[in-house]
Design an enzyme around this catalytic site. Structure first.
Site, short mmCIF file in Angstrom:
data_model
loop_
_atom_site.label_atom_id
_atom_site.label_comp_id
_atom_site.label_asym_id
_atom_site.label_seq_id
_atom_site.Cartn_x
_atom_site.Cartn_y
_atom_site.Cartn_z
N TYR A 154 42.49 41.65 45.29
CA TYR A 154 43.27 40.32 45.91
C TYR A 154 42.66 39.02 46.78
O TYR A 154 42.29 39.90 47.22
CB TYR A 154 45.09 40.82 45.89
CG TYR A 154 45.88 41.53 45.35
CD1 TYR A 154 46.77 41.14 44.06
CD2 TYR A 154 46.05 43.07 45.27
CE1 TYR A 154 47.27 41.68 43.43
CE2 TYR A 154 46.91 43.71 44.36
CZ TYR A 154 47.52 42.82 43.06
OH TYR A 154 48.40 43.49 42.69
N GLU A 155 43.22 38.43 45.75
CA GLU A 155 42.25 36.86 46.30
C GLU A 155 43.70 35.88 47.55
O GLU A 155 42.66 34.87 47.78
CB GLU A 155 41.04 36.48 45.87
CG GLU A 155 40.09 37.72 46.25
CD GLU A 155 38.51 37.51 45.39
OE1 GLU A 155 38.79 36.24 44.94
OE2 GLU A 155 37.30 38.03 44.93
N HIS A 156 44.09 36.15 45.74
CA HIS A 156 45.25 35.00 46.89
C HIS A 156 46.71 35.65 46.52
O HIS A 156 47.18 36.70 45.83
CB HIS A 156 45.45 33.80 45.30
CG HIS A 156 44.03 33.31 44.69
ND1 HIS A 156 43.83 32.58 45.06
CD2 HIS A 156 43.70 34.31 43.81
CE1 HIS A 156 42.34 32.00 44.48
NE2 HIS A 156 42.52 33.29 43.86
#
Length: 305
Positions: A154-156
């Protein structure tokens, strides 16, 4: 006298505890090679990628995301769907590549950057509901595809770090306890908001995380060997006790590239017993250059370079 005995006992316990920590954190090299595959739908197959029999090899399918598959995707609170190139990377092809190469395992990465040009944000309704949905949906996918592990990318985020830590930590713990997976990794990068999330997870559930796929290719283009080694030292400190893997991208990303000294940096880490493995983003991009750097990376890890 009794006080003196108690003091001596406490000193012995402390010495044993410190010794145990030192043993657990003892640096060691590894022959682990990992590669993300399937995110860009470039018709790459497992069989396209060269596999060195003397390396431990992990394919990482990219991605499963808890978003729906509509034309305007929205979060599903832990109900994961497949968003990788499943036509070319099917369950039968997973089985075939693992049967052909006993050193190959296949994992599944969760999250990623976008889903159909929409940011793939971590958006749980609650910890318990998200974990329940995620365990159920991922168990089905993992068993159907005969997968071995998961990767968290996950990056956001639309949740605070404590919520992320509890959701992901409980997911990994449950899947391992149920013997659905045998390993788990995380894929953070050097961004303040991203690091807050992953470090919260690491502090509470680091003992459940087998590998840290740190995205060193998210650093600036033109990274030098000394800078790269300094970045590695910093992230090894952040994820203290973890197996931090080094990485590069075969796309237009930044970081230290193979033709600019990446393997020189790896040799330096190897000489210090700190080369825990190498991963590449991604097979989809590497196909154009004939997987040249995959061969070189695995050769180095297998002691053949």
């Amino acid at each position: 006298m009794e006080l003196a005995k108690l003091f001596i006992t406490l000193l012995i316990i402390e010495a044993l505890f410190i010794s145990q920590i030192q043993v657990q954190a003892a640096p060691t090299n590894s022959n682990l090679f990992r590669e993300y595959i399937g995110a860009l739908f470039k018709n790459v197959k497992f069989t396209d990628v060269p596999i060195n029999p003397n390396a431990e090899f992990h394919f990482i399918l990219s991605f499963a995301i808890d978003y729906d598959t509509s034309g305007n995707p929205s979060p599903t609170n832990g109900k994961f769907n497949i968003f990788w190139d499943s036509d070319n990377l099917s369950s039968s092809q997973v089985s075939s590549i693992k049967n052909a190469h006993p050193n190959v395992k296949v994992a599944l990465s969760l999250g990623g950057d976008t889903v159909q040009d929409v940011l793939a944000s971590f958006s749980p309704s609650s910890v318990d509901s998200w974990v329940s949905n995620a365990v159920s949906s991922l168990t089905e996918i993992i068993k159907r595809y005969q997968l071995d592990g998961i990767d968290i990318d996950y990056e956001h985020f639309k949740a605070d770090p404590d919520t992320f830590a509890e959701c992901i930590g409980k997911l990994i713990t449950t899947l391992k306890r149920n013997k659905v997976i045998s390993f788990a990794s995380i894929a953070p990068f050097d961004n303040d908001q991203v690091q807050k999330q992953y470090l919260a997870l690491w502090r509470k559930y680091g003992h459940q995380i087998d590998y840290v796929n740190f995205q060193f290719y998210a650093y600036d283009k033109g990274t030098t060997v000394p800078q790269f080694l300094d970045y590695f030292k910093t992230q090894s400190s952040n994820y203290n006790g973890g197996k931090v893997l080094v990485s590069f991208g075969t796309d237009a990303s930044g970081g230290l590239k193979p033709d600019k000294g990446f393997f020189q940096a790896c040799e330096k880490l190897k000489s210090q017993q700190q080369l825990h493995g190498i991963f590449i983003w991604s097979a989809d991009d590497s196909k154009a250059n004939g997987f040249r750097y995959e061969k070189e990376a695995q050769g180095l890890l297998a002691g053949q370079r």
